[in-house]
Motif scaffolding. Structure first.
Motif, mmCIF file in Angstrom:
data_model
loop_
_atom_site.group_PDB
_atom_site.id
_atom_site.type_symbol
_atom_site.label_atom_id
_atom_site.label_comp_id
_atom_site.label_asym_id
_atom_site.label_seq_id
_atom_site.Cartn_x
_atom_site.Cartn_y
_atom_site.Cartn_z
ATOM 1 N N UNK A 128 36.559 55.552 -12.552
ATOM 2 C CA UNK A 128 37.798 55.471 -13.322
ATOM 3 C C UNK A 128 38.974 55.979 -12.491
ATOM 4 N N UNK A 129 40.183 55.485 -12.762
ATOM 5 C CA UNK A 129 41.369 55.999 -12.054
ATOM 6 C C UNK A 129 41.591 57.483 -12.374
ATOM 7 N N UNK A 130 41.975 58.232 -11.367
ATOM 8 C CA UNK A 130 42.273 59.659 -11.559
ATOM 9 C C UNK A 130 43.186 60.106 -10.439
ATOM 10 N N UNK A 131 44.361 60.570 -10.807
ATOM 11 C CA UNK A 131 45.325 61.005 -9.807
ATOM 12 C C UNK A 131 44.890 62.256 -9.056
ATOM 13 N N UNK A 132 43.997 63.042 -9.638
ATOM 14 C CA UNK A 132 43.504 64.223 -8.929
ATOM 15 C C UNK A 132 42.547 63.823 -7.815
ATOM 16 N N UNK A 133 41.766 62.780 -8.054
ATOM 17 C CA UNK A 133 40.842 62.294 -7.025
ATOM 18 C C UNK A 133 41.536 61.376 -6.034
ATOM 19 N N UNK A 134 42.349 60.469 -6.564
ATOM 20 C CA UNK A 134 43.023 59.465 -5.749
ATOM 21 C C UNK A 134 44.482 59.367 -6.187
ATOM 22 N N UNK A 135 45.356 60.141 -5.549
ATOM 23 C CA UNK A 135 46.756 60.152 -5.953
ATOM 24 C C UNK A 135 47.355 58.751 -6.039
ATOM 25 N N UNK A 151 47.759 70.351 -23.655
ATOM 26 C CA UNK A 151 48.882 70.115 -24.574
ATOM 27 C C UNK A 151 50.144 70.813 -24.085
ATOM 28 N N UNK A 152 50.046 71.569 -23.011
ATOM 29 C CA UNK A 152 51.187 72.293 -22.451
ATOM 30 C C UNK A 152 51.250 72.049 -20.943
ATOM 31 N N UNK A 153 52.456 71.913 -20.424
ATOM 32 C CA UNK A 153 52.636 71.781 -18.986
ATOM 33 C C UNK A 153 52.114 70.493 -18.396
ATOM 34 N N UNK A 154 51.931 69.465 -19.202
ATOM 35 C CA UNK A 154 51.383 68.208 -18.703
ATOM 36 C C UNK A 154 52.458 67.399 -17.971
ATOM 37 N N UNK A 155 52.021 66.341 -17.314
ATOM 38 C CA UNK A 155 52.947 65.412 -16.681
ATOM 39 C C UNK A 155 52.413 64.001 -16.862
ATOM 40 N N UNK A 156 53.177 63.033 -16.453
ATOM 41 C CA UNK A 156 52.723 61.649 -16.543
ATOM 42 C C UNK A 156 51.599 61.365 -15.560
ATOM 43 N N UNK A 157 51.363 62.292 -14.655
ATOM 44 C CA UNK A 157 50.321 62.099 -13.645
ATOM 45 C C UNK A 157 48.982 62.708 -14.034
ATOM 46 N N UNK A 158 48.986 63.717 -14.933
ATOM 47 C CA UNK A 158 47.733 64.425 -15.218
ATOM 48 C C UNK A 158 47.863 65.269 -16.483
ATOM 49 N N UNK A 159 46.803 65.254 -17.298
ATOM 50 C CA UNK A 159 46.769 66.105 -18.492
ATOM 51 C C UNK A 159 45.469 66.927 -18.523
ATOM 52 N N UNK A 196 51.070 73.667 -11.954
ATOM 53 C CA UNK A 196 51.082 72.614 -12.958
ATOM 54 C C UNK A 196 51.006 71.274 -12.240
ATOM 55 N N UNK A 197 50.556 70.227 -12.917
ATOM 56 C CA UNK A 197 50.270 68.976 -12.203
ATOM 57 C C UNK A 197 51.493 68.306 -11.597
ATOM 58 N N UNK A 198 52.602 68.234 -12.357
ATOM 59 C CA UNK A 198 53.785 67.564 -11.827
ATOM 60 C C UNK A 198 53.444 66.204 -11.241
ATOM 61 N N UNK A 199 53.992 65.939 -10.057
ATOM 62 C CA UNK A 199 53.701 64.682 -9.357
ATOM 63 C C UNK A 199 52.591 64.822 -8.332
ATOM 64 N N UNK A 267 46.177 74.002 -20.690
ATOM 65 C CA UNK A 267 47.083 73.617 -19.616
ATOM 66 C C UNK A 267 46.343 73.563 -18.291
ATOM 67 N N UNK A 268 47.054 73.144 -17.260
ATOM 68 C CA UNK A 268 46.514 72.998 -15.916
ATOM 69 C C UNK A 268 46.351 74.344 -15.228
ATOM 70 N N UNK A 269 46.787 75.418 -15.895
ATOM 71 C CA UNK A 269 46.676 76.782 -15.392
ATOM 72 C C UNK A 269 46.677 77.711 -16.599
#
Length: 339
Positions: A128-135, A151-159, A196-199, A267-269
């Motif tokens: 499956x697509x995953x920006x953490x594995x394959x930006x 539910x907090x600190x998310x981005x369009x790239x990762x939740x 946080x994930x950001x971009x 969150x991511x942290x």
């Protein structure tokens, strides 16, 4: 699993050299997360550099200012059951013992705990697509089954969420991470260690390439009289948190003099909101005031199709955990919570 070479490093320069020169060389200590990642072909390593034999950082010792230094290579179980941790930082002990299984806690190291990767379903599914594995490939969780997601600190790239229990307590305790690299030694406030994930969701933390965590310092204030760690999960053993809360309170004359509230599983942290903690100062430790603090902490939460329940769950968990912190004995098996 792909073939790899094994190298034992007895000092930091040797470890740095192998990782710098090696093709996709990785450090290994406890290996409880790294080996899983290698089995799933999510991480490839041409060589594993064993850093367990580095001199120092295998002990827990008192600091001159009254704090405590946790060696990065001390196992999680040894940390949780260390007399000084149990006596002065019971919040940390409880958080560690809420995580994983006894077997894993016996192997996992303090430094490695900070470096865990997310347990997102899609991160572990290489199909499956995953920006953490394959930006740049996309985030499958946003439109997928996102029940456990952030539910907090998310981005369009990762939740995705960060899975550690120990780190939630370290965040509440204002820990400091000590780091060594070829450029020398440095320290990072715990709040600045994870990202946080950001971009750039592929970057979980602010370690530079080749750096090693050597120890973790926790300040003198351990909230040993009024503390609580609450972990809400689908099953009571060996499961990651849907929501977790670490709370430390300092009370004087019936009022809150200091408050720490950190959330996990959202969150991511580890998530702290200083505004909520400041709101509680000089107020009575009541369910009503804790509920208002919870509203501040969850302000701006963004939910997805399957995880909207987390907002109310987190708010109630904060109130319950803060009330439990007023009476830490309420955390013993069979005890009833204060609220």
């Amino acid at each position: 699993m792909n073939n790899f070479s094994y190298i034992k490093a007895n000092d930091l320069p040797t470890a740095f050299g192998h990782v710098r020169l090696g093709d996709a060389a990785k450090y290994i200590a406890g290996g409880t997360n790294l080996i899983d990642l290698m089995k799933y072909n999510l991480t490839k390593a041409s060589s594993l550099v064993d850093i367990n034999h580095l001199v120092g950082n295998h002990d827990i010792e008192e600091l001159p200012d009254g704090g405590l230094r946790l060696g990065a290579f001390v196992r999680n179980a040894a940390t949780a059951y260390h007399p000084l941790v149990e006596e002065r930082y019971p919040l940390l002990s409880r958080a560690i013992l809420a995580g994983a299984s006894a077997q894993i806690r016996n192997m996992a190291t303090n430094g490695g705990n900070l470096l865990q990767r997310t347990r997102c379903y899609y991160f572990y599914d290489a199909n499956t697509p995953c920006n953490k594995r394959e930006p740049g490939s996309g985030c499958s969780a946003i439109l997928g089954y996102n029940r456990i997601m952030a539910i907090l600190g998310t981005s369009e790239s990762c939740i995705a969420v960060f899975p550690s229990d120990m780190c939630v307590a370290l965040a509440a305790l204002d820990a400091v991470v000590n780091i060594s690299g070829e450029d020398g030694e440095r320290s990072l406030a715990f709040a600045d260690f994870h990202r946080l994930p950001g971009d750039t969701p592929e970057l979980d933390n602010n370690l530079k390439p080749g750096e090693i965590i050597t120890s973790i310092d926790i300040p003198q204030k351990g909230f040993a009289r009024n503390y609580s760690y609450l972990k809400l999960r689908d099953r009571n053993s060996y499961a990651f948190a849907l929501v977790s809360v670490a709370t430390g309170l300092e009370l004087e004359n019936g009022l809150i003099k200091d408050a720490r509230i950190a959330l996990g599983g959202v969150a991511h942290k580890p998530w702290r909101v200083k505004e909520a903690e400041d709101f509680l100062k000089e107020k009575e430790p009541s369910a009503e005031n804790f509920a208002q603090a919870a509203e501040i902490i969850l302000f701006g939460a963004k939910v997805f199709e399957y995880n909207s329940f987390k907002v109310e769950l987190a708010k109630r968990a904060i109130v319950r955990n803060c009330m439990m912190a007023l009476n830490p004995e309420s955390q013993l098996p069979g005890a009833q919570p204060s609220a």
